[in-house]
Design a protein around this motif. Sequence first.
Motif, PDB file in Angstrom:
ATOM      1  N   VAL A  49       0.837  -1.192   0.000  1.00 40.07           N
ATOM      2  CA  VAL A  49       0.000   0.000   0.000  1.00 40.07           C
ATOM      3  C   VAL A  49       0.877   1.249   0.000  1.00 40.07           C
ATOM      4  O   VAL A  49       0.625   2.202  -0.743  1.00 40.07           O
ATOM      5  N   ALA A  50       1.930   1.264   0.812  1.00 42.70           N
ATOM      6  CA  ALA A  50       2.836   2.418   0.855  1.00 42.70           C
ATOM      7  C   ALA A  50       3.470   2.682  -0.502  1.00 42.70           C
ATOM      8  O   ALA A  50       3.610   3.844  -0.917  1.00 42.70           O
ATOM      9  N   ASP A  51       3.865   1.628  -1.225  1.00 40.16           N
ATOM     10  CA  ASP A  51       4.428   1.790  -2.575  1.00 40.16           C
ATOM     11  C   ASP A  51       3.413   2.456  -3.501  1.00 40.16           C
ATOM     12  O   ASP A  51       3.757   3.352  -4.276  1.00 40.16           O
ATOM     13  N   ALA A  52       2.171   2.006  -3.435  1.00 37.86           N
ATOM     14  CA  ALA A  52       1.127   2.557  -4.306  1.00 37.86           C
ATOM     15  C   ALA A  52       0.862   4.022  -3.980  1.00 37.86           C
ATOM     16  O   ALA A  52       0.714   4.847  -4.889  1.00 37.86           O
ATOM     17  N   LEU A  74      -8.461  -1.943   1.058  1.00 34.25           N
ATOM     18  CA  LEU A  74      -7.939  -2.833   0.026  1.00 34.25           C
ATOM     19  C   LEU A  74      -8.960  -3.925  -0.201  1.00 34.25           C
ATOM     20  O   LEU A  74      -9.245  -4.723   0.695  1.00 34.25           O
ATOM     21  N   ASP A  75      -9.544  -3.931  -1.381  1.00 28.62           N
ATOM     22  CA  ASP A  75     -10.603  -4.883  -1.717  1.00 28.62           C
ATOM     23  C   ASP A  75     -11.680  -4.900  -0.639  1.00 28.62           C
ATOM     24  O   ASP A  75     -12.161  -5.948  -0.212  1.00 28.62           O
ATOM     25  N   GLY A  76     -12.028  -3.695  -0.157  1.00 26.96           N
ATOM     26  CA  GLY A  76     -13.117  -3.537   0.796  1.00 26.96           C
ATOM     27  C   GLY A  76     -12.757  -3.723   2.255  1.00 26.96           C
ATOM     28  O   GLY A  76     -13.611  -3.640   3.118  1.00 26.96           O
ATOM     29  N   ARG A  77     -11.482  -3.954   2.560  1.00 30.28           N
ATOM     30  CA  ARG A  77     -11.051  -4.167   3.944  1.00 30.28           C
ATOM     31  C   ARG A  77      -9.995  -3.139   4.329  1.00 30.28           C
ATOM     32  O   ARG A  77      -9.154  -2.780   3.515  1.00 30.28           O
ATOM     33  N   PRO A  78     -10.003  -2.684   5.584  1.00 25.09           N
ATOM     34  CA  PRO A  78      -9.003  -1.708   6.019  1.00 25.09           C
ATOM     35  C   PRO A  78      -7.579  -2.211   5.767  1.00 25.09           C
ATOM     36  O   PRO A  78      -7.291  -3.393   5.929  1.00 25.09           O
ATOM     37  N   THR A  83       0.675  -3.344   4.100  1.00 20.48           N
ATOM     38  CA  THR A  83      -0.191  -4.379   3.541  1.00 20.48           C
ATOM     39  C   THR A  83       0.237  -4.690   2.103  1.00 20.48           C
ATOM     40  O   THR A  83       0.441  -3.782   1.296  1.00 20.48           O
ATOM     41  N   ALA A  84       0.391  -5.976   1.791  1.00 16.32           N
ATOM     42  CA  ALA A  84       0.770  -6.410   0.440  1.00 16.32           C
ATOM     43  C   ALA A  84      -0.367  -6.139  -0.543  1.00 16.32           C
ATOM     44  O   ALA A  84      -1.544  -6.243  -0.197  1.00 16.32           O
ATOM     45  N   LEU A  85      -0.002  -5.804  -1.777  1.00 19.77           N
ATOM     46  CA  LEU A  85      -0.975  -5.540  -2.838  1.00 19.77           C
ATOM     47  C   LEU A  85      -0.928  -6.649  -3.872  1.00 19.77           C
ATOM     48  O   LEU A  85      -0.022  -6.702  -4.695  1.00 19.77           O
ATOM     49  N   PRO A  86      -1.905  -7.545  -3.866  1.00 15.74           N
ATOM     50  CA  PRO A  86      -1.943  -8.566  -4.915  1.00 15.74           C
ATOM     51  C   PRO A  86      -2.282  -7.923  -6.263  1.00 15.74           C
ATOM     52  O   PRO A  86      -3.041  -6.956  -6.311  1.00 15.74           O
ATOM     53  N   PRO A  87      -1.730  -8.429  -7.352  1.00 13.71           N
ATOM     54  CA  PRO A  87      -2.100  -7.907  -8.666  1.00 13.71           C
ATOM     55  C   PRO A  87      -3.608  -7.981  -8.856  1.00 13.71           C
ATOM     56  O   PRO A  87      -4.254  -8.940  -8.431  1.00 13.71           O
ATOM     57  N   VAL A  93      -8.910   5.248  -1.580  1.00 11.27           N
ATOM     58  CA  VAL A  93      -8.422   6.317  -0.727  1.00 11.27           C
ATOM     59  C   VAL A  93      -9.628   7.152  -0.324  1.00 11.27           C
ATOM     60  O   VAL A  93     -10.241   7.818  -1.168  1.00 11.27           O
ATOM     61  N   LEU A  94      -9.980   7.084   0.971  1.00 10.46           N
ATOM     62  CA  LEU A  94     -11.178   7.744   1.483  1.00 10.46           C
ATOM     63  C   LEU A  94     -10.791   8.820   2.500  1.00 10.46           C
ATOM     64  O   LEU A  94     -10.501   8.512   3.653  1.00 10.46           O
ATOM     65  N   PRO A  95     -10.801  10.091   2.096  1.00  9.99           N
ATOM     66  CA  PRO A  95     -10.502  11.161   3.036  1.00  9.99           C
ATOM     67  C   PRO A  95     -11.603  11.257   4.084  1.00  9.99           C
ATOM     68  O   PRO A  95     -12.708  10.750   3.885  1.00  9.99           O
ATOM     69  N   PRO A  96     -11.312  11.941   5.203  1.00  7.35           N
ATOM     70  CA  PRO A  96     -12.379  12.159   6.189  1.00  7.35           C
ATOM     71  C   PRO A  96     -13.516  12.950   5.530  1.00  7.35           C
ATOM     72  O   PRO A  96     -13.274  13.848   4.732  1.00  7.35           O
ATOM     73  N   PHE A  97     -14.729  12.579   5.861  1.00  9.75           N
ATOM     74  CA  PHE A  97     -15.894  13.252   5.316  1.00  9.75           C
ATOM     75  C   PHE A  97     -16.492  14.149   6.386  1.00  9.75           C
ATOM     76  O   PHE A  97     -16.579  13.751   7.552  1.00  9.75           O
TER      77      PHE A  97
END
Length: 100
Positions: A49-52, A74-78, A83-87, A93-97
């Motif tokens: 996630v950090a790389d992305a 990531l795929d609907g989970r925090p 966290t590893a990113l599977p292809p 990315v959800l900013p505070p609302f």
Amino acid sequence: MEHAHDDGRPAGTRMPQPRAGAPVTLRYWAGARSATGVDSDALHGCATVADALAEATRLHPGLAPVAAVSSLLLDGRPAGGDTALPPGSVLEVLPPFAGG
């Protein structure tokens, strides 16, 4: 009687498997969308996630302050930075609302 999987899917169904080499999709919401000027990016070669997020902020420098305070799914989970990113996965990315 048919049982469900832990995630609520009916028994006998399988999660789609990510395709090798498929990009990771970053979806931007609210202020993140405003900061990037796009709805999403497709990124290759991001292991975490950090790389992305680093690649996304390189592409869109205005995203950095928004990403710093955003929730990540990531795929609907925090997800966190390590966290590893599977292809083929989707990182949102959800900013505070503001609400009222």
